[in-house]
Design a protein around this motif. Structure first.
Motif, short mmCIF file in Angstrom:
data_model
loop_
_atom_site.label_atom_id
_atom_site.label_comp_id
_atom_site.label_asym_id
_atom_site.label_seq_id
_atom_site.Cartn_x
_atom_site.Cartn_y
_atom_site.Cartn_z
N LYS A 98 38.88 -12.02 14.92
CA LYS A 98 37.71 -12.08 15.82
C LYS A 98 37.58 -10.78 16.61
O LYS A 98 36.47 -10.29 16.82
CB LYS A 98 37.85 -13.27 16.77
N ASP A 155 44.29 -10.66 14.71
CA ASP A 155 43.17 -11.28 15.41
C ASP A 155 41.88 -10.78 14.77
O ASP A 155 41.35 -9.72 15.14
CB ASP A 155 43.23 -10.91 16.90
N TYR A 208 31.47 -14.93 17.45
CA TYR A 208 32.34 -14.52 18.57
C TYR A 208 32.03 -13.08 18.96
O TYR A 208 31.95 -12.76 20.16
CB TYR A 208 33.82 -14.65 18.16
N SER A 213 37.76 -6.98 8.01
CA SER A 213 37.91 -8.43 7.97
C SER A 213 39.02 -8.81 6.98
O SER A 213 39.47 -7.97 6.19
CB SER A 213 36.61 -9.09 7.53
N GLU A 253 32.00 -17.70 12.06
CA GLU A 253 32.64 -17.96 13.37
C GLU A 253 33.08 -16.64 14.03
O GLU A 253 32.88 -16.44 15.24
CB GLU A 253 33.84 -18.88 13.19
N GLU A 254 33.67 -15.76 13.23
CA GLU A 254 34.12 -14.47 13.76
C GLU A 254 32.94 -13.61 14.19
O GLU A 254 32.98 -12.94 15.23
CB GLU A 254 34.96 -13.75 12.69
#
Length: 203
Positions: free
Chosen positions: A157, A155, A197, A124, A193-194
């Protein structure tokens, strides 16, 4: 006693001839010197005809010349825009090179390390920063690490999804446990949020 001359027959013959000659001269004068009205009327008619004649359409050659001029102007405008864009690109490239030269070597090294951790280890953004600054990790200066995190394009996510798949396949963890591991400050340190997803797209 003699007759008066006007009573003689030949006198009248001469008078008739004289009158006839005079009359014919008058007719010639009339035909040679027309009255002003006779000359003005045809002139007026010619002017009227000239003024009322419809304007002729532009010739094919003039249309072609006009079209060629428009195309030339359009081409010149396009060339001008292309030249301006090229000059702007050169200026931007020169500015980027000048900026890159001003960046300290350590900052560039931190950015390369950050890209390596993100791509090869699916970490991350926060995890990469901590690894860069950790005394047990890369031990970069915090300013160099911040520069790396601010300039890395990745990216995150997708990284979260790859980590989730790893936990699911190799450790057979539940979705809830994977989610907690992804957002844990002692785990992967992805954002909520990640992590969401990743769980939503986990197969």
């Amino acid at each position: 006693m003699k007759k008066p001359i006007y009573k003689k027959w030949w006198f009248w013959v001469i008078m008739i001839l004289v009158i006839g000659v005079i009359g014919s001269m008058g007719d010639d004068k009339d035909s040679a010197d027309p009255s002003p009205s006779a000359t003005v009327e045809p002139a007026k008619a010619a002017v009227a005809e000239a003024t009322t004649e419809p304007t002729s359409q532009p010739s094919a050659s003039s249309e072609e010349e006009k079209k060629a001029a428009e195309e030339k102007a359009k081409k010149a405008e396009e060339e001008k825009k292309a030249k301006e864009a090229e000059e702007a690109k050169k200026a931007a490239d020169a500015e980027a090179k000048a900026k890159e030269k001003s960046i300290p070597r350590e900052y560039k090294a931190a950015l390369k390390k950050a890209e390596m951790y993100a791509e090869n280890m699916n970490m991350s953004k926060t995890g990469v920063y901590d690894q860069l600054t950790s005394e047990y990790g890369e031990n970069f200066d915090k300013k160099a690490a911040k520069y790396a995190i601010d300039n890395i394009v990745f990216d995150w996510k997708e990284n979260a999804l790859k980590k989730a798949q790893l936990y699911a396949e190799e450790m057979s963890m539940s979705d809830s446990a994977i989610y907690d591991q992804l957002i844990s400050e002692y785990g992967e340190k992805f954002t909520k949020e990640e992590a969401k997803y990743a769980i939503d797209n986990l197969k």
